[in-house]
Design an enzyme around this catalytic site. Sequence first.
Site, PDB file in Angstrom:
ATOM      1  N   HIS A  96      -3.977   2.503  -5.243  1.00  0.00           N
ATOM      2  CA  HIS A  96      -3.722   1.071  -4.965  1.00  0.00           C
ATOM      3  C   HIS A  96      -3.301   0.891  -3.519  1.00  0.00           C
ATOM      4  O   HIS A  96      -3.187   1.968  -2.832  1.00  0.00           O
ATOM      5  CB  HIS A  96      -2.352   0.486  -5.938  1.00  0.00           C
ATOM      6  CG  HIS A  96      -1.028   1.390  -5.349  1.00  0.00           C
ATOM      7  ND1 HIS A  96      -0.893   2.498  -5.499  1.00  0.00           N
ATOM      8  CD2 HIS A  96       0.035   0.691  -4.886  1.00  0.00           C
ATOM      9  CE1 HIS A  96       0.325   3.105  -5.070  1.00  0.00           C
ATOM     10  NE2 HIS A  96       0.959   1.774  -4.757  1.00  0.00           N
TER      11      HIS A  96
ATOM     12  N   ASP B 196      -0.277  -1.473  -1.518  1.00  0.00           N
ATOM     13  CA  ASP B 196       1.021  -2.227  -2.032  1.00  0.00           C
ATOM     14  C   ASP B 196       0.740  -3.773  -1.775  1.00  0.00           C
ATOM     15  O   ASP B 196       0.437  -4.263  -0.849  1.00  0.00           O
ATOM     16  CB  ASP B 196       2.251  -1.843  -1.091  1.00  0.00           C
ATOM     17  CG  ASP B 196       2.229  -0.377  -1.333  1.00  0.00           C
ATOM     18  OD1 ASP B 196       2.118   0.167  -2.231  1.00  0.00           O
ATOM     19  OD2 ASP B 196       2.797   0.219  -0.193  1.00  0.00           O
TER      20      ASP B 196
END
Length: 307
Positions: A123, A125
């Site tokens: 991912h 953030d």
Amino acid sequence: MSELYSSMLTRPSTSADGPRLRAMAPALGAEITGLELGTSVTPAAITLVLDALHRYGVIVVRDQHLTPAEQLAFMEKLGPVKKSAYSRANAFSVPGQPDMMVISNIVENGRNIGLMDAGAMWHADGTHMAHPDMYTALYALEVPYRDGKALGDTLFTSVAEAFDALPDALRSRIAGRKAVHSFTHHLEKKRRQGDLRRPPLTDAQKAEYPDVEHPIVAVHPVTGRKALFVTEGHTARIVGLSPEESDALLEELWAHIRRPEFIYRHSWKVGDLLIWDNRATQHLAIFDYGDLPRRMHRVETLGPVPV
């Protein structure tokens, strides 16, 4: 690595008697030594850090001795610090610093002192927000070891290099498309995979984090480079495609992003201040340390709406 950015890796950045910059991997990652950010946060130091971030995507400033206030003050020089409402609501903040989150597996007095499952999927953030995070700084206070080897590495991938390496056919399929990013989807996916180790979202938190749409290919707000902006952790679907088409295309993009040639693996040391550019990279935490104590402090800055 593209020719332009490869040439930057070989360019000297500091004088021999000042801070030193060293590339860590072919696609991204650099180490800065000889810089103390708690006492020498000069304009030149900030310029060095930002230039290195934009060249290498992720940097580690070694041997820091930062108080929480000093870490926060440094990040405020990089941009507007993110208000950590989720951390406050779950009592994961550093005492006296409500916008600094504790990342830790330590349990004290029967409760987790910090977020235990951060980074369990690839991912960047804050992509579930309208204004996703720009930079993140994670400061290592306790690092787990086993048999003399540091555990809990963090992997980073360059989504800018990944975009540059896209096959033409795949690039054409995603041109102009958007994807939905969802915090609710993120936590539900963690729960299904058995990785969820935090309280469920309250109704108020769900209302605070509505789903958002971002372009699949986003332009970096500083460098102008294009990068892939879909993540395994937070991207729920591609707008305008059937669920089956969306899932298949996302899996193809994620597999491409995870290719080894785009990756830097960071092995932690106490005193590391690791800073990364969320518009140029994605990351993944390695949970190989069990109950061995790990404690870090995280601060993030907000960026512009992706375009």
